[in-house]
Write a protein that holds these residues in place. Structure first.
Motif, PDB file in Angstrom:
ATOM      1  N   ALA A  11     -28.247  68.391 -12.706  1.00  0.00           N
ATOM      2  CA  ALA A  11     -27.436  67.426 -13.451  1.00  0.00           C
ATOM      3  C   ALA A  11     -28.220  66.906 -14.650  1.00  0.00           C
ATOM      4  O   ALA A  11     -29.443  66.903 -14.663  1.00  0.00           O
ATOM      5  N   SER A  12     -27.490  66.474 -15.665  1.00  0.00           N
ATOM      6  CA  SER A  12     -28.101  65.823 -16.821  1.00  0.00           C
ATOM      7  C   SER A  12     -27.546  64.407 -16.924  1.00  0.00           C
ATOM      8  O   SER A  12     -26.664  64.026 -16.151  1.00  0.00           O
ATOM      9  N   ASP A  13     -28.053  63.647 -17.878  1.00  0.00           N
ATOM     10  CA  ASP A  13     -27.572  62.263 -18.012  1.00  0.00           C
ATOM     11  C   ASP A  13     -26.571  62.129 -19.155  1.00  0.00           C
ATOM     12  O   ASP A  13     -26.624  61.182 -19.923  1.00  0.00           O
ATOM     13  N   LEU A  14     -25.690  63.082 -19.232  1.00  0.00           N
ATOM     14  CA  LEU A  14     -24.628  63.008 -20.243  1.00  0.00           C
ATOM     15  C   LEU A  14     -23.841  61.707 -20.078  1.00  0.00           C
ATOM     16  O   LEU A  14     -23.483  61.326 -18.967  1.00  0.00           O
ATOM     17  N   ALA A  15     -23.595  61.038 -21.202  1.00  0.00           N
ATOM     18  CA  ALA A  15     -22.792  59.808 -21.145  1.00  0.00           C
ATOM     19  C   ALA A  15     -21.393  60.149 -20.638  1.00  0.00           C
ATOM     20  O   ALA A  15     -20.840  61.185 -20.996  1.00  0.00           O
ATOM     21  N   PRO A  16     -20.826  59.297 -19.789  1.00  0.00           N
ATOM     22  CA  PRO A  16     -19.526  59.636 -19.179  1.00  0.00           C
ATOM     23  C   PRO A  16     -18.414  59.818 -20.218  1.00  0.00           C
ATOM     24  O   PRO A  16     -18.282  59.001 -21.126  1.00  0.00           O
ATOM     25  N   ILE A  17     -17.676  60.894 -20.081  1.00  0.00           N
ATOM     26  CA  ILE A  17     -16.464  61.122 -20.883  1.00  0.00           C
ATOM     27  C   ILE A  17     -15.357  61.459 -19.897  1.00  0.00           C
ATOM     28  O   ILE A  17     -15.506  62.382 -19.091  1.00  0.00           O
ATOM     29  N   ASP A  18     -14.256  60.701 -19.960  1.00  0.00           N
ATOM     30  CA  ASP A  18     -13.194  60.958 -18.997  1.00  0.00           C
ATOM     31  C   ASP A  18     -12.044  61.709 -19.649  1.00  0.00           C
ATOM     32  O   ASP A  18     -11.999  61.900 -20.856  1.00  0.00           O
ATOM     33  N   HIS A  19     -11.152  62.159 -18.794  1.00  0.00           N
ATOM     34  CA  HIS A  19      -9.946  62.881 -19.210  1.00  0.00           C
ATOM     35  C   HIS A  19     -10.253  64.068 -20.105  1.00  0.00           C
ATOM     36  O   HIS A  19      -9.519  64.369 -21.037  1.00  0.00           O
ATOM     37  N   VAL A  20     -11.368  64.736 -19.788  1.00  0.00           N
ATOM     38  CA  VAL A  20     -11.702  65.959 -20.510  1.00  0.00           C
ATOM     39  C   VAL A  20     -10.952  67.132 -19.873  1.00  0.00           C
ATOM     40  O   VAL A  20     -10.982  67.333 -18.656  1.00  0.00           O
ATOM     41  N   VAL A  21     -10.274  67.888 -20.705  1.00  0.00           N
ATOM     42  CA  VAL A  21      -9.527  69.073 -20.283  1.00  0.00           C
ATOM     43  C   VAL A  21     -10.402  70.316 -20.383  1.00  0.00           C
ATOM     44  O   VAL A  21     -10.341  71.210 -19.539  1.00  0.00           O
ATOM     45  N   GLY A  22     -11.222  70.352 -21.438  1.00  0.00           N
ATOM     46  CA  GLY A  22     -12.058  71.526 -21.628  1.00  0.00           C
ATOM     47  C   GLY A  22     -12.943  71.356 -22.846  1.00  0.00           C
ATOM     48  O   GLY A  22     -12.927  70.302 -23.503  1.00  0.00           O
ATOM     49  N   ALA A  23     -13.738  72.384 -23.173  1.00  0.00           N
ATOM     50  CA  ALA A  23     -14.659  72.283 -24.310  1.00  0.00           C
ATOM     51  C   ALA A  23     -15.055  73.681 -24.788  1.00  0.00           C
ATOM     52  O   ALA A  23     -15.083  74.639 -24.001  1.00  0.00           O
ATOM     53  N   TYR A  24     -15.354  73.759 -26.079  1.00  0.00           N
ATOM     54  CA  TYR A  24     -15.792  75.016 -26.690  1.00  0.00           C
ATOM     55  C   TYR A  24     -17.059  74.753 -27.501  1.00  0.00           C
ATOM     56  O   TYR A  24     -17.083  73.821 -28.318  1.00  0.00           O
ATOM     57  N   PRO A  25     -18.107  75.583 -27.324  1.00  0.00           N
ATOM     58  CA  PRO A  25     -19.322  75.427 -28.125  1.00  0.00           C
ATOM     59  C   PRO A  25     -19.206  76.195 -29.447  1.00  0.00           C
ATOM     60  O   PRO A  25     -18.696  77.321 -29.477  1.00  0.00           O
ATOM     61  N   LEU A  26     -19.667  75.552 -30.510  1.00  0.00           N
ATOM     62  CA  LEU A  26     -19.758  76.205 -31.822  1.00  0.00           C
ATOM     63  C   LEU A  26     -20.643  75.337 -32.709  1.00  0.00           C
ATOM     64  O   LEU A  26     -20.785  74.133 -32.440  1.00  0.00           O
ATOM     65  N   ASP A  27     -21.220  75.939 -33.726  1.00  0.00           N
ATOM     66  CA  ASP A  27     -22.084  75.175 -34.635  1.00  0.00           C
ATOM     67  C   ASP A  27     -21.249  74.714 -35.813  1.00  0.00           C
ATOM     68  O   ASP A  27     -21.145  75.400 -36.834  1.00  0.00           O
ATOM     69  N   ILE A  28     -20.657  73.528 -35.655  1.00  0.00           N
ATOM     70  CA  ILE A  28     -19.697  73.051 -36.655  1.00  0.00           C
ATOM     71  C   ILE A  28     -20.386  72.756 -37.980  1.00  0.00           C
ATOM     72  O   ILE A  28     -19.895  73.115 -39.052  1.00  0.00           O
ATOM     73  N   ASP A  29     -21.578  72.096 -37.906  1.00  0.00           N
ATOM     74  CA  ASP A  29     -22.243  71.669 -39.146  1.00  0.00           C
ATOM     75  C   ASP A  29     -23.328  72.649 -39.595  1.00  0.00           C
ATOM     76  O   ASP A  29     -24.106  72.355 -40.505  1.00  0.00           O
ATOM     77  N   SER A  30     -23.378  73.794 -38.947  1.00  0.00           N
ATOM     78  CA  SER A  30     -24.293  74.864 -39.354  1.00  0.00           C
ATOM     79  C   SER A  30     -25.744  74.388 -39.458  1.00  0.00           C
ATOM     80  O   SER A  30     -26.484  74.799 -40.336  1.00  0.00           O
ATOM     81  N   ASP A  31     -26.139  73.550 -38.512  1.00  0.00           N
ATOM     82  CA  ASP A  31     -27.548  73.121 -38.487  1.00  0.00           C
ATOM     83  C   ASP A  31     -28.353  73.978 -37.514  1.00  0.00           C
ATOM     84  O   ASP A  31     -29.519  73.693 -37.256  1.00  0.00           O
ATOM     85  N   GLY A  32     -27.737  75.010 -37.007  1.00  0.00           N
ATOM     86  CA  GLY A  32     -28.447  75.897 -36.094  1.00  0.00           C
ATOM     87  C   GLY A  32     -28.377  75.459 -34.647  1.00  0.00           C
ATOM     88  O   GLY A  32     -28.859  76.163 -33.755  1.00  0.00           O
ATOM     89  N   ARG A  33     -27.798  74.293 -34.384  1.00  0.00           N
ATOM     90  CA  ARG A  33     -27.625  73.839 -32.997  1.00  0.00           C
ATOM     91  C   ARG A  33     -26.143  73.851 -32.658  1.00  0.00           C
ATOM     92  O   ARG A  33     -25.306  73.448 -33.464  1.00  0.00           O
ATOM     93  N   LEU A  34     -25.834  74.254 -31.441  1.00  0.00           N
ATOM     94  CA  LEU A  34     -24.441  74.320 -31.038  1.00  0.00           C
ATOM     95  C   LEU A  34     -23.885  72.926 -30.763  1.00  0.00           C
ATOM     96  O   LEU A  34     -24.527  72.098 -30.123  1.00  0.00           O
ATOM     97  N   ASP A  35     -22.709  72.698 -31.285  1.00  0.00           N
ATOM     98  CA  ASP A  35     -21.968  71.460 -31.061  1.00  0.00           C
ATOM     99  C   ASP A  35     -20.850  71.760 -30.060  1.00  0.00           C
ATOM    100  O   ASP A  35     -20.681  72.902 -29.632  1.00  0.00           O
ATOM    101  N   LEU A  36     -20.106  70.732 -29.712  1.00  0.00           N
ATOM    102  CA  LEU A  36     -19.021  70.923 -28.741  1.00  0.00           C
ATOM    103  C   LEU A  36     -17.733  70.320 -29.271  1.00  0.00           C
ATOM    104  O   LEU A  36     -17.718  69.162 -29.704  1.00  0.00           O
ATOM    105  N   ALA A  37     -16.674  71.086 -29.252  1.00  0.00           N
ATOM    106  CA  ALA A  37     -15.333  70.540 -29.437  1.00  0.00           C
ATOM    107  C   ALA A  37     -14.799  70.225 -28.048  1.00  0.00           C
ATOM    108  O   ALA A  37     -14.699  71.118 -27.209  1.00  0.00           O
ATOM    109  N   VAL A  38     -14.512  68.952 -27.818  1.00  0.00           N
ATOM    110  CA  VAL A  38     -14.109  68.511 -26.474  1.00  0.00           C
ATOM    111  C   VAL A  38     -12.623  68.153 -26.494  1.00  0.00           C
ATOM    112  O   VAL A  38     -12.189  67.282 -27.260  1.00  0.00           O
TER     113      VAL A  38
END
Lengths: 438, 499
Positions: B82-109
């Motif tokens: 487990a990690s200490d991700l801050a709680p997010i409720d009512h999540v249906v799903g998520a997709y990883p992609l590098d939205i801001d092209s900084d080389g790190r993957l972001d998440l569309a939730v």
């Protein structure tokens, strides 16, 4: 009333039969039916309030005038108007399809040996499963029903084509289509709240169920338990000529006796139609021609009815259907899981010989007009009809006309007057004030 | 038509069938009421920088979870913590992609309610960048997502698919919401362009279906809620229109739940697997349109294969991948009853359809050990421990999620290719990786979207069978291409395009 008043002093001489005759039916064969439950169940059975659009009662397709069936090969539930063979389309609410299977008769379902319900047995006692029952709801099935007969009553109300209605027509149809059945706010709860909103019903539930009198809310299982008690009481049928014969009270007519000897003898009927109620409660492929839309979901585009295999997933169960009891069979036309035969003699002959779809006379079907319906698609497909014919596992015995007549005479001797006339009968009115099909 | 296909092994085929063993992951359940009957996606991507993917898991009424990959590579037992991700409720799903092209993957939730764009930071730290990036959100019920970099754009165009309009008093049937397309602008994303009509999509995917050099958006729509009048849609963003019959687009109506795409016959056009109720639809791309594979192809997966129930199946996530590296793509399909739909199977085993040399598929979910019968939803096929074998994660409604380590014996060769760009679009979404090795060839497109409510951003995996001399060519999103180059066998290779 016993049809035969003469008590015979001696056991009738039994002919040599391949199958043993069953023992007579006795009181202990049946579940208890407290009269407070029966009285409540009678009103619920005839009350359209249990249907989504408040237009169909249990009795709409299981009416005593038609032998607790509807006189049709395949009925019209939601979207039909009228009773029995007079049932026609509601032009304002045209159904998309017929009901896929013939409305089964309700005789003797209070006898505890009846532990398999529906033509495909999708509700059955199964001690290996939670709650002791296999149902389409599996472990999500609500608890609190009295037995398989009560559990059975919980499903027609969920069927969009039978009682619930379609899509957004009403709150029940919406809940069903959304997949919300059990629990608070589910479809069963919504119907229960309708019933609980009627003072006359509340008083009857209080009288029938002490826990409800003490404050527990009316659950759908209470409704279905009451309906089960009514069915068990109203249509217990054990006073036929055959019953009198089994009790040693009267002889059968000569022709019925000849039919009995065929039935329990070389015709092989009793191999499946076994026991006092003429059923082994098992499943057999009898090659009845497939008519109508088939047993399928809306997203399936075929017209098949695979019968028991739709429940078990076993290929060997394809086209097998439950052996029906033959009590009062003379009253329950048409015949077959899809009611393909209006005439009992024609059915008996085809059934015994296993002629299947070959040579089937479409005039045997009793079908209300339904434009655009696809009644003959499987029959017209040699491959599918061939599969049905090939699956036949009956006696395969061509009967001559005399044998058919004798068997029909024996089947006539299975009619019991008391149940056929009804004990409580059709109520004049129901607490919802909705119209009652007389 | 329903006869079980013969499962006799072909002469010379690998004898060992696919096999999976359970991995270790904390209990996590996708749960909730009607709005979470659908959804339950997983996002699989590396956020720790160690080369092994993490798992972000939707929770519905439970908080979403991020599980960190603590497996030993290569090939160690799968273990997630487990990690200490801050709680997010009512999540249906998520997709990883590098939205801001900084080389790190972001998440569309995706959520029931306002969606989120989470910016990926070091060590799997995420910050909410929804407002920073200007995404105007609302209260819709989002069930699908995809993204593409349109030509000349440094930021991706984001598409959100929305399900039922919960505010429609006549609903929920025949009450589908509209879908939304967000294009980047000087002030960020801003308000959405509405894609109307919407037909309740449960999966959408930007891909270059027609090989015209840019992506069209497939929207797989759920007839259960649109009821009538709807169909599968294909939206062409550069012409701002839905394709029609004149484009060879036939208006198929299905209970669409998930999309997977993969070229199965090396003709350069991706086939599509669409999940539904009853028959699942494998559709072959042709010059003129799509042809649905018949029962003989063995990919309909229409009812439980374990002979436990004759009622039809309900399909959700679908994924292609070569599970035994024999050079034939296999298909995983997550199955499970919506919740209480008594006309459909309640104990509906997940499928693993093994691709055969003749192009057909043979069910192996049961023998592989992954034929569990929960109400499965999202899933991912991805190599989670760096051994070149695709592992499996499955999200369940009303039951704990499942983690499966691929323990198949006698597997073939493989390569993984990870195309990267140094400027915008760091993951080279829209690139085509072409692989050839002896008689074997395959092409795969890097995409973001599809599946059921979740996706993976991991190196692109190719099973090679006995072929041992793989060469790769990358066609970049702008159409320029690398030369053919040899790549190491049984290893992952990053191919970077310098600007």
């Amino acid at each position: 009333m016993r049809r035969f008043g003469i008590l015979l002093g001696a056991v009738l001489a039994a002919p040599a039969l391949a199958a043993e005759l069953p023992g007579p039916v006795v009181d202990d064969d049946y579940m208890a039916t407290p009269q407070t439950e029966v009285a409540l169940g009678q009103l619920l059975f005839y009350d359209p309030i249990l249907s989504g659009n408040r237009n169909i009662a249990c009795a709409s397709c299981h009416h005593p005038r038609f032998g607790t069936s509807d006189g049709l090969s395949l009925g019209l539930g939601e979207g039909g108007i009228g009773l029995g063979p007079e049932r026609v389309l509601d032009p304002a609410n045209t159904p998309e399809e017929r009901i896929a299977r013939n409305a089964p008769a309700l005789w003797n379902l209070g006898a505890t040996e009846f532990t398999v319900m529906f033509h495909d047995g999708r509700i059955e006692a199964d001690p290996s499963r939670p709650g002791g029952l296999r149902t389409p709801m599996d472990e999500d099935m609500t608890r609190g029903f009295s037995g398989v007969l009560s559990a059975q009553s919980m499903f027609p109300v969920l069927s969009p084509d039978e009682m619930a209605g379609h899509y957004g027509e009403n709150e029940v149809s919406k809940l069903v289509r959304s997949g919300k059945i059990t629990g608070d706010g589910g479809a069963w709860d919504a119907i229960s709240k309708r019933v609980a909103g009627i003072a006359e019903y509340r008083a009857m539930f209080d009288a029938a169920y002490p826990e409800i009198a003490q404050g527990r809310a009316i659950a759908f299982t209470d409704i279905s338990n009451a309906i089960a008690a009514f069915i068990a009481f109203e249509w217990r049928s054990d006073d036929s000529a055959f019953d009198a014969y089994l009790r040693g009270e009267a002889a059968l007519s000569a022709e019925a006796q000849a039919g009995l000897e065929l039935f329990y003898g070389e015709a092989g009927c009793a191999d499946c139609h076994a026991g006092a109620f003429q059923t082994d409660h098992g499943f057999h492929a009898m090659a009845v021609p497939q008519i109508g839309p088939g047993k399928k979901a809306r997203f399936e585009d075929d017209f098949r009815d695979l019968g028991r295999a739709r429940v078990t997933g076993h290929d060997e169960d394809r086209y097998r259907f439950r052996t029906p009891s033959l009590r009062n069979v003379a009253l329950t036309a048409p015949y077959g899981h899809d009611g393909a035969f209006r005439d009992l003699a024609a059915f008996v002959a085809s059934h015994a010989a296993g002629t299947g779809p070959e040579g089937y006379d479409r005039a045997q079907a009793v079908l209300p007009e339904l434009p655009g319906e696809t009644d003959w698609i499987v029959l017209d497909d040699p491959a599918q009809s061939g599969e049905i014919a090939a699956a036949y596992e009956g006696p395969g015995r061509a009967l001559d006309a005399g044998e058919v007549a004798a068997l029909v005479a024996f089947l006539d001797a299975l009619t019991g007057e008391t149940a056929a006339e009804g004990r409580l009968g059709v109520p004049e009115a129901v607490p919802s004030g909705l119209p009652v099909d007389k | 038509m329903l006869r079980v296909l013969l499962v006799a092994a072909l002469p010379g085929a690998a004898l060992a069938g696919p096999a999976f063993i359970p991995g270790e992951i904390p209990d996590h359940v996708y749960d909730g009421g009607w709005e979470h009957f659908v959804g339950g996606g997983v996002a699989v991507f590396d956020c720790s920088g160690d080369g092994l993917p993490e798992i972000f898991a939707a929770g519905g009424e439970n908080p979403a979870a991020l599980f960190l990959n603590a497996s030993e590579a290569p090939g160690g037992a799968l273990r997630f913590v487990a990690s200490d991700l801050a709680p997010i409720d009512h999540v249906v799903g998520a997709y990883p992609l590098d939205i801001d092209s900084d080389g790190r993957l972001d998440l569309a939730v995706l959520r029931v309610g306002p969606n989120l764009l989470l910016k990926g930071g070091p060590d799997c730290a995420f910050t909410d960048a929804t407002a920073d990036w200007g995404l105007a959100t609302d209260d819709r019920w989002t069930t699908a997502f995809s993204a593409t970099w349109e030509p000349g754009q440094d930021w991706p165009t984001l598409a959100f698919g929305n399900y039922v309009d919960r505010n429609d008093p006549e609903g929920p049937f025949e009450a589908c919401d509209v879908n939304q397309l967000y294009r980047p602008g000087p002030e960020g994303y801003g308000a959405a362009k509405l894609l109307d009509p919407g037909f309740c999509p449960l999966s959408i995917l930007f891909a270059d279906w027609r090989r015209r050099g840019r992506a069209d958006l497939w929207l797989s729509n759920d007839r259960h809620y649109y009821v009538r009048g709807g169909y599968e849609q294909m939206y062409r963003p550069d012409e701002d229109r839905f394709l029609g019959e004149a484009d060879g687009w036939d208006k198929v109506s299905i209970w669409g739940m998930g999309i997977a795409a993969r070229d199965l016959n090396a003709d350069g056009r991706p086939e599509v697997m669409l999940t539904s109720m009853g028959d699942q639809l494998l559709r072959f791309a042709t010059e003129t349109g799509y042809r649905t594979a018949g029962y003989e192809t063995g990919a309909t997966a229409h009812r439980p294969y374990d002979d436990s129930d004759g009622r039809p199946s309900t399909g959700w996530h679908a994924a292609f991948g070569d599970v035994d590296n024999d050079g034939h793509e296999d298909i995983f399909i997550a199955k499970g009853n919506v919740d209480q739909m008594p006309d459909l199977a309640f104990h509906d085993p997940n499928n693993l359809l093994m691709g055969q040399a003749d192009g057909s598929f043979v069910e192996a979910g049961g023998e592989a050990g992954i034929g569990t019968k929960n109400r499965s939803r999202g899933a991912a096929l991805a190599d989670l421990n760096g051994d070149g074998l695709l592992d499996l994660v499955v999200m369940n409604r009303r039951a704990p999620m499942e983690l499966w380590q691929n323990a198949t014996g006698d597997t073939g060769h493989w390569v993984a290719v990870d195309p990267r760009q140094t400027g915008a679009n760091s993951q080279a979404v829209g690139a085509w990786v072409e692989l050839r090795a002896g008689a074997f060839s395959e092409v795969q497109e890097r995409t973001v979207g599809g599946g059921h409510a979740g996706g993976s951003a991991v190196p692109m995996h190719f099973g090679l069978g006995a072929e041992a001399a793989p060469e790769v060519r990358v066609v970049w999103p702008d159409g320029s291409a690398t030369d053919w180059q040899a790549v190491p066998l049984d290893a992952a290779t990053v191919i970077t395009r310098d600007e």
